[in-house]
Design a protein around this motif. Structure first.
Motif, PDB file in Angstrom:
ATOM      1  N   TYR A   1      -9.099   3.219   5.971  1.00  0.00           N
ATOM      2  CA  TYR A   1      -8.170   4.287   5.581  1.00  0.00           C
ATOM      3  C   TYR A   1      -8.909   5.601   5.406  1.00  0.00           C
TER       4      TYR A   1
ATOM      5  N   LEU B   1      -3.876   4.876   7.769  1.00  0.00           N
ATOM      6  CA  LEU B   1      -4.298   3.469   7.720  1.00  0.00           C
ATOM      7  C   LEU B   1      -4.530   2.965   9.153  1.00  0.00           C
TER       8      LEU B   1
ATOM      9  N   ILE C   1      -6.325  -1.467  -0.998  1.00  0.00           N
ATOM     10  CA  ILE C   1      -6.474  -1.641   0.454  1.00  0.00           C
ATOM     11  C   ILE C   1      -7.625  -2.594   0.742  1.00  0.00           C
TER      12      ILE C   1
ATOM     13  N   ILE D   1       0.842  -1.200   0.000  1.00  0.00           N
ATOM     14  CA  ILE D   1       0.000   0.000   0.000  1.00  0.00           C
ATOM     15  C   ILE D   1       0.877   1.249   0.000  1.00  0.00           C
TER      16      ILE D   1
END
Length: 474
Positions: free
Chosen positions: A86, A144, A79, A55
């Motif tokens: 996120y 995240l 993701i 990511i």
């Protein structure tokens, strides 16, 4: 199963069994859980953390282009939404998008936490990845959020947590369980013999010694029980000996009163007659005094016999062995009984084997004289006129054997069984006439045994009595 081993080995084996069974049970539990979850997608605790690298690489590649809302679909592909939330935040344009709550973060916090990670008490991780331009100007950040925990696509997280908890505490549960199980077995192995010992002590307390303790294993507890059994048997033997000694004491008192009654009755009767005037007759006076003298001697002899028995029965009584010429000793004994034998015209014959004239043998002379006197006088007393008494003495393998036999009426069946016992009298009427107290052969037996020997009585081929004994001086 473990009873036959020593206590130390039992403890070691019990500990080994607890540990081994616990390990095996934990492995089996893990295998069972794995089997139950077979086909389910189980993700390790760091599964999503490993995704962060890809990511972060994607974010660095796109740079500030990610601030464009058009990239939301692209990010959703990169993701995994089921494990990572996120939010893309622009610092200048105040643009943001994503599935993470926006109000939880402000720009100041975001700037301060760029390129850092937060981990709370529940293992929730929040990572701040910067969004920069090609000129390395900070334009925003990608926040995240994920959790370090085992997860599954098809199993509820609560169940995953429960399984993880069970797996973590299962070793302790199995250790406690098997410790209780095998500890109970070990406790039983120890308590069983201890209970037997406790029951045995209660029996002894109640003066009951007629019991046995059975424990077939040769370990420390077995040795304790064996020692206790030996102690109990020794105590029983001691009490039996004490009881026998008490019975013998009663028997001695009874025998003494019986044997003393006759001479004392004679003495009392003669004295009464003398007091009534019989002393005036000189012949009668002499006769009565002679009877009183003989009865007195008989009483003294009986008391001496009883004193000798007490000494012989004592464990601390010791004989006084000396070196003696065997031939001279035997000739002297025959000479002592010459007059008594000639009064009945009885012939005494001496036979020796392996005995030289100068042979010396060690024994207590006075004690053996007493043995010979008793046996030979009895033989003369019970042998008819013109009879014969044979005395055979043999030296064989360092033992001196004596065999004295006559051609009289011999021993009865009861004599052969009991003549060596205290106060035994075969013919009661004959015993009273001869003054037999029933102690003579018993004294002979005790003296011979003090010389490490043995005495036996039997009847010879002619029907007469035979007394055999041997001496052994180590």
């Amino acid at each position: 199963m473990l009873k036959k081993y020593s206590l130390k080995k039992q403890f070691i084996l019990t500990f080994s069994l607890v540990l081994g069974c616990s390990i095996i049970s934990v492995i089996l539990t893990a295998c069972l859980v794995t089997g139950m979850l077979n086909g389910k997608s189980i993700k390790a605790a760091n599964y999503y953390e490993k995704k962060i690298y890809d990511i972060e690489k994607y974010i660095n590649t796109k740079n500030d282009k990610l601030l464009n809302l058009d990239y939301e679909k692209e990010l959703n592909k990169i993701i995994p939404s089921e494990g990572i939330r996120y939010r893309v935040v622009g610092l200048e344009s105040n643009k943001s998008y994503g599935n993470l709550d926006e109000e939880l973060y402000n720009q100041v916090d975001i700037v301060n936490k760029i390129n850092t990670s937060d981990v709370d008490k529940k293992n929730n991780v929040t990572k701040y990845i910067p969004i920069v331009t090609e000129n390395y100007q900070l334009k925003g950040a990608v926040i995240l959020s994920y959790r370090l925990a085992v997860t599954s696509d098809s199993i509820p997280q609560s169940l995953i947590s429960l399984i993880t908890f069970i797996l973590l505490i299962s070793p302790f549960i199995y250790i406690v369980f098997f410790s209780y199980l095998f500890g109970k077995i070990l406790s039983k192995n120890i308590n069983d013999p201890l209970s037997k010992l406790k029951h045995a002590t209660e029996n002894i307390k109640e003066n009951n010694l007629d019991f046995n303790i059975e424990y077939p294993y040769n370990n420390e507890l077995g040795e304790v029980i064996s020692s206790f059994e030996e102690m109990k048997n020794e105590l029983k033997n001691t009490l039996n000996k004490q009881w026998n000694m008490e019975e013998e004491r009663k028997e001695i008192i009874s025998g003494l009163s019986h044997d003393l009654r006759s001479p004392l009755t004679i003495i009392k009767g003669k004295v009464e007659m003398l007091l009534e005037g019989s002393y005036k007759n000189e012949d009668r006076l002499i006769s009565y005094l002679d009877s009183i003298n003989k009865s007195t001697d008989r009483s003294i002899e009986l008391v001496n016999d009883l004193n000798l028995i007490n000494k012989l029965d004592s464990s601390d009584f010791n004989i006084n062995p000396t070196s003696n010429n065997v031939i001279n000793f035997l000739n002297q004994q025959i000479t002592n009984f010459k007059d008594m034998a000639e009064s009945k015209q009885i012939k005494i014959k001496l036979i020796t084997e392996n005995i030289q004239k100068d042979l010396e043998y060690t024994f207590d002379k006075n004690s053996i004289i007493r043995v010979m006197d008793n046996i030979i006088s009895n033989a003369i007393r019970h042998t008819d006129l013109h009879g014969e008494i044979n005395i055979k003495v043999t030296l064989y393998k360092s033992k001196l054997y004596f065999k004295i036999s006559d051609n009289g009426n011999g021993f009865s069946n009861d004599d052969l069984k009991f003549a060596l016992n205290k106060f035994y009298r075969g013919d009661k009427s004959r015993s009273a006439k001869s003054g037999n107290s029933g102690l003579g052969l018993y004294i002979c037996k005790a003296i011979v045994e003090k010389h490490n020997g043995e005495i036996n009585i039997s009847n010879n081929s002619l029907g007469g009595a035979q007394v055999s004994f041997y001496l052994k001086f180590n």
